[in-house]
Design a protein around this motif. Sequence first.
Motif, short mmCIF file in Angstrom:
data_model
loop_
_atom_site.label_atom_id
_atom_site.label_comp_id
_atom_site.label_asym_id
_atom_site.label_seq_id
_atom_site.Cartn_x
_atom_site.Cartn_y
_atom_site.Cartn_z
N SER A 42 0.83 -1.20 0.00
CA SER A 42 0.00 0.00 0.00
C SER A 42 0.87 1.25 0.00
O SER A 42 0.53 2.24 -0.65
CB SER A 42 -0.96 0.00 1.18
OG SER A 42 -0.26 0.06 2.40
N GLY A 43 2.00 1.21 0.69
CA GLY A 43 2.92 2.34 0.66
C GLY A 43 3.44 2.60 -0.74
O GLY A 43 3.51 3.74 -1.20
N ARG A 44 3.80 1.54 -1.44
CA ARG A 44 4.29 1.69 -2.81
C ARG A 44 3.18 2.18 -3.73
O ARG A 44 3.40 3.02 -4.60
CB ARG A 44 4.84 0.37 -3.32
CG ARG A 44 6.13 0.00 -2.65
CD ARG A 44 6.65 -1.30 -3.15
NE ARG A 44 7.83 -1.67 -2.37
CZ ARG A 44 8.49 -2.79 -2.52
NH1 ARG A 44 8.09 -3.66 -3.42
NH2 ARG A 44 9.53 -3.05 -1.78
N TYR A 45 1.97 1.68 -3.55
CA TYR A 45 0.84 2.09 -4.38
C TYR A 45 0.57 3.58 -4.20
O TYR A 45 0.41 4.32 -5.17
CB TYR A 45 -0.40 1.28 -4.04
CG TYR A 45 -1.65 1.79 -4.70
CD1 TYR A 45 -1.87 1.58 -6.05
CD2 TYR A 45 -2.59 2.50 -3.98
CE1 TYR A 45 -3.01 2.07 -6.67
CE2 TYR A 45 -3.72 2.99 -4.59
CZ TYR A 45 -3.93 2.76 -5.93
OH TYR A 45 -5.05 3.25 -6.53
N TYR A 46 0.49 4.03 -2.95
CA TYR A 46 0.20 5.44 -2.71
C TYR A 46 1.33 6.34 -3.19
O TYR A 46 1.09 7.46 -3.62
CB TYR A 46 -0.12 5.69 -1.23
CG TYR A 46 -1.48 5.18 -0.86
CD1 TYR A 46 -2.61 5.70 -1.48
CD2 TYR A 46 -1.65 4.17 0.07
CE1 TYR A 46 -3.88 5.23 -1.18
CE2 TYR A 46 -2.92 3.70 0.38
CZ TYR A 46 -4.02 4.23 -0.24
OH TYR A 46 -5.27 3.78 0.06
N GLN A 47 2.56 5.84 -3.13
CA GLN A 47 3.68 6.62 -3.64
C GLN A 47 3.55 6.80 -5.15
O GLN A 47 3.72 7.89 -5.67
CB GLN A 47 5.00 5.93 -3.31
CG GLN A 47 6.21 6.69 -3.79
CD GLN A 47 7.50 5.96 -3.49
OE1 GLN A 47 7.49 4.77 -3.16
NE2 GLN A 47 8.60 6.64 -3.59
N LEU A 48 3.21 5.72 -5.86
CA LEU A 48 3.02 5.82 -7.31
C LEU A 48 1.86 6.73 -7.64
O LEU A 48 1.93 7.55 -8.55
CB LEU A 48 2.77 4.43 -7.91
CG LEU A 48 3.97 3.49 -7.97
CD1 LEU A 48 3.52 2.11 -8.42
CD2 LEU A 48 5.03 4.05 -8.90
N ARG A 49 0.77 6.57 -6.90
CA ARG A 49 -0.40 7.39 -7.14
C ARG A 49 -0.08 8.86 -6.88
O ARG A 49 -0.50 9.75 -7.62
CB ARG A 49 -1.54 6.94 -6.24
CG ARG A 49 -2.89 7.49 -6.68
CD ARG A 49 -3.99 6.91 -5.88
NE ARG A 49 -4.17 7.73 -4.70
CZ ARG A 49 -5.13 7.58 -3.83
NH1 ARG A 49 -5.99 6.60 -3.97
NH2 ARG A 49 -5.25 8.37 -2.80
N SER A 50 0.70 9.12 -5.87
CA SER A 50 1.07 10.48 -5.54
C SER A 50 1.92 11.09 -6.65
O SER A 50 1.72 12.24 -7.03
CB SER A 50 1.84 10.50 -4.22
OG SER A 50 2.32 11.80 -3.96
#
Length: 68
Positions: A42-50
């Motif tokens: 989830s941390g990686r996903y939100y980083q990409l989304r950001s």
Amino acid sequence: MAWIERYLSVVGVKVEVLREHGDKALVEELMDDFMALLASFSGRYYQLRSKRNQRRLRRRCGSAVGED
């Protein structure tokens, strides 16, 4: 673990085990591992989304100012 304790005792370090490996139930260990994986992904996903949102915002601001 015994060899680590023996080695460290030679150099003057005392090892105290606060929690033995067998203290947790198998299901509890599995859930801990699952939650760690979930947090990582989830941390990686939100980083990409950001990053995507930042690029989109820069494009919008650039077009509003007249830059491409």
